[in-house]
Scaffold this motif. Structure first.
Motif, mmCIF file in Angstrom:
data_model
loop_
_atom_site.group_PDB
_atom_site.id
_atom_site.type_symbol
_atom_site.label_atom_id
_atom_site.label_comp_id
_atom_site.label_asym_id
_atom_site.label_seq_id
_atom_site.Cartn_x
_atom_site.Cartn_y
_atom_site.Cartn_z
ATOM 1 N N THR A 27 0.858 -1.172 0.000
ATOM 2 C CA THR A 27 0.000 0.000 0.000
ATOM 3 C C THR A 27 0.901 1.230 0.000
ATOM 4 O OG1 THR A 27 -1.683 -1.165 1.265
ATOM 5 C CG2 THR A 27 -1.793 1.246 1.283
ATOM 6 N N ALA A 28 0.585 2.195 -0.859
ATOM 7 C CA ALA A 28 1.388 3.417 -0.946
ATOM 8 C C ALA A 28 0.523 4.633 -0.648
ATOM 9 C CB ALA A 28 2.003 3.547 -2.332
ATOM 10 N N THR A 29 0.991 5.433 0.278
ATOM 11 C CA THR A 29 0.395 6.730 0.560
ATOM 12 C C THR A 29 1.480 7.768 0.290
ATOM 13 O OG1 THR A 29 0.982 6.447 2.899
ATOM 14 C CG2 THR A 29 -1.275 5.873 2.264
ATOM 15 N N ALA A 30 1.191 9.026 0.583
ATOM 16 C CA ALA A 30 2.169 10.083 0.343
ATOM 17 C C ALA A 30 2.262 10.973 1.576
ATOM 18 C CB ALA A 30 1.764 10.897 -0.878
ATOM 19 N N TYR A 31 3.424 11.596 1.735
ATOM 20 C CA TYR A 31 3.592 12.522 2.855
ATOM 21 C C TYR A 31 4.402 13.728 2.417
ATOM 22 C CZ TYR A 31 8.398 10.861 3.967
ATOM 23 O OH TYR A 31 9.736 10.546 3.954
ATOM 24 N N ASN A 32 4.375 14.749 3.284
ATOM 25 C CA ASN A 32 5.014 16.025 2.976
ATOM 26 C C ASN A 32 5.898 16.474 4.124
ATOM 27 O OD1 ASN A 32 1.841 16.244 2.080
ATOM 28 N ND2 ASN A 32 3.254 16.780 0.459
ATOM 29 N N SER A 33 6.809 17.385 3.812
ATOM 30 C CA SER A 33 7.641 17.969 4.874
ATOM 31 C C SER A 33 6.972 19.255 5.352
ATOM 32 C CB SER A 33 9.076 18.214 4.389
ATOM 33 O OG SER A 33 9.083 18.930 3.180
ATOM 34 N N VAL A 34 5.888 19.037 6.101
ATOM 35 C CA VAL A 34 5.169 20.139 6.740
ATOM 36 C C VAL A 34 4.980 19.761 8.205
ATOM 37 C CG1 VAL A 34 4.005 20.938 4.626
ATOM 38 C CG2 VAL A 34 2.911 19.198 6.027
ATOM 39 N N GLU A 35 4.993 20.749 9.062
ATOM 40 C CA GLU A 35 4.965 20.499 10.512
ATOM 41 C C GLU A 35 3.756 19.696 10.969
ATOM 42 O OE1 GLU A 35 6.547 22.787 13.348
ATOM 43 O OE2 GLU A 35 8.041 23.708 12.063
ATOM 44 N N ALA A 58 12.168 10.298 -2.571
ATOM 45 C CA ALA A 58 12.427 9.567 -1.338
ATOM 46 C C ALA A 58 11.160 8.864 -0.874
ATOM 47 C CB ALA A 58 12.917 10.525 -0.251
ATOM 48 N N VAL A 59 11.340 7.800 -0.101
ATOM 49 C CA VAL A 59 10.210 7.085 0.487
ATOM 50 C C VAL A 59 10.523 6.711 1.925
ATOM 51 C CG1 VAL A 59 9.327 6.094 -1.667
ATOM 52 C CG2 VAL A 59 10.972 4.812 -0.320
ATOM 53 N N ALA A 60 9.439 6.572 2.681
ATOM 54 C CA ALA A 60 9.502 5.945 3.999
ATOM 55 C C ALA A 60 8.916 4.556 3.822
ATOM 56 C CB ALA A 60 8.682 6.747 5.001
ATOM 57 N N VAL A 61 9.456 3.575 4.531
ATOM 58 C CA VAL A 61 8.950 2.208 4.420
ATOM 59 C C VAL A 61 8.554 1.691 5.794
ATOM 60 C CG1 VAL A 61 10.285 1.688 2.345
ATOM 61 C CG2 VAL A 61 11.247 1.153 4.574
ATOM 62 N N SER A 62 7.584 0.786 5.800
ATOM 63 C CA SER A 62 7.195 0.164 7.067
ATOM 64 C C SER A 62 8.347 -0.716 7.555
ATOM 65 C CB SER A 62 5.898 -0.631 6.902
ATOM 66 O OG SER A 62 6.009 -1.599 5.891
ATOM 67 N N LYS A 97 2.274 -2.100 8.204
ATOM 68 C CA LYS A 97 2.806 -3.321 7.599
ATOM 69 C C LYS A 97 2.625 -3.233 6.086
ATOM 70 C CE LYS A 97 3.419 -5.348 11.615
ATOM 71 N NZ LYS A 97 4.635 -4.995 12.257
ATOM 72 N N LYS A 98 3.643 -3.716 5.342
ATOM 73 C CA LYS A 98 3.617 -3.729 3.874
ATOM 74 C C LYS A 98 3.115 -2.402 3.310
ATOM 75 C CE LYS A 98 3.633 -8.563 2.930
ATOM 76 N NZ LYS A 98 3.047 -9.718 2.347
ATOM 77 N N LYS A 99 3.806 -1.338 3.694
ATOM 78 C CA LYS A 99 3.371 0.003 3.336
ATOM 79 C C LYS A 99 4.574 0.884 3.036
ATOM 80 C CE LYS A 99 0.022 3.416 4.856
ATOM 81 N NZ LYS A 99 0.424 4.706 5.277
ATOM 82 N N ILE A 100 4.406 1.775 2.067
ATOM 83 C CA ILE A 100 5.393 2.816 1.809
ATOM 84 C C ILE A 100 4.692 4.160 1.823
ATOM 85 C CG2 ILE A 100 6.895 1.302 0.451
ATOM 86 C CD1 ILE A 100 5.913 2.824 -2.074
ATOM 87 N N ASP A 101 5.447 5.191 2.068
ATOM 88 C CA ASP A 101 4.960 6.563 2.072
ATOM 89 C C ASP A 101 5.880 7.336 1.138
ATOM 90 O OD1 ASP A 101 2.952 8.176 3.067
ATOM 91 O OD2 ASP A 101 3.861 8.480 5.031
ATOM 92 N N ILE A 102 5.338 7.862 0.067
ATOM 93 C CA ILE A 102 6.128 8.546 -0.948
ATOM 94 C C ILE A 102 6.253 10.015 -0.577
ATOM 95 C CG2 ILE A 102 6.291 9.118 -3.404
ATOM 96 C CD1 ILE A 102 4.363 6.650 -3.829
ATOM 97 N N TYR A 103 7.468 10.510 -0.543
ATOM 98 C CA TYR A 103 7.717 11.901 -0.182
ATOM 99 C C TYR A 103 7.340 12.816 -1.350
ATOM 100 C CZ TYR A 103 10.212 16.148 1.063
ATOM 101 O OH TYR A 103 10.537 17.446 1.336
ATOM 102 N N MET A 104 6.515 13.818 -1.065
ATOM 103 C CA MET A 104 6.057 14.751 -2.097
ATOM 104 C C MET A 104 6.329 16.202 -1.708
ATOM 105 S SD MET A 104 2.730 13.024 -3.783
ATOM 106 C CE MET A 104 2.839 11.380 -4.496
ATOM 107 N N GLY A 105 7.485 16.428 -1.097
ATOM 108 C CA GLY A 105 7.896 17.793 -0.776
ATOM 109 C C GLY A 105 6.885 18.504 0.102
ATOM 110 N N GLU A 106 6.559 19.729 -0.260
ATOM 111 C CA GLU A 106 5.599 20.515 0.507
ATOM 112 C C GLU A 106 4.233 20.576 -0.171
ATOM 113 O OE1 GLU A 106 7.729 24.186 0.891
ATOM 114 O OE2 GLU A 106 9.057 23.372 2.435
#
Length: 126
Positions: A27-35, A58-62, A97-106
């Motif tokens: 499963t892939a979600t996305a995240y940002n560099s925001v507070e 960049a990605v974060a992984v479980s 579990k079995k998850k990544i988070d794709i970095y999408m800047g701001e």
């Protein structure tokens, strides 16, 4: 020159043929560099201390992918549906579990548009 080209092609083919890769659906979600998306208050520093900057792939992984699948800090992943490779620079909370988070800047809107998707990731095993 042709001989050198054939030798180089042979060496590259041999190198690729000897490299073992692994593919897994996650499963892939996305995240940002925001507070608002961090609990430490430092939206630019990833779990291993890497500094995230908009434009990075960049990605974060479980953590189960780190422990059980041979993915490591700095590993390069290919993500189905996205061009290029993404580097593992962050890790997620233990609950995932079995998850990544794709970095999408701001770009929070882009991350929301991505939403939650099932994708295949591929990486080289060391």
């Amino acid at each position: 020159m042709k001989l050198a080209h054939y030798i180089l092609s042979f060496l590259l083919f041999t190198l690729v043929a000897c490299t073992e890769t692994k593919t897994l659906e996650v499963t892939a979600t996305a995240y940002n560099s925001v507070e608002s998306q961090t609990k430490k208050g430092d939206a630019e520093t990833a779990a291993w201390g890497d500094k995230l900057r908009p434009g990075m792939k960049a990605v974060a992984v479980s953590r189960d992918l780190l422990k059980e699948e041979g993915i490591e800090h700095g590993s390069e992943l290919r993500i189905s549906g996205l061009p290029g490779t993404y580097r593992v620079l962050d890790k997620m909370n233990k609950r995932w579990k079995k998850k990544i988070d794709i970095y999408m800047g701001e770009n929070v809107q882009r991350a929301k548009e991505w939403g939650r998707q099932n994708v295949e990731i591929t990486w080289v095993l060391d």
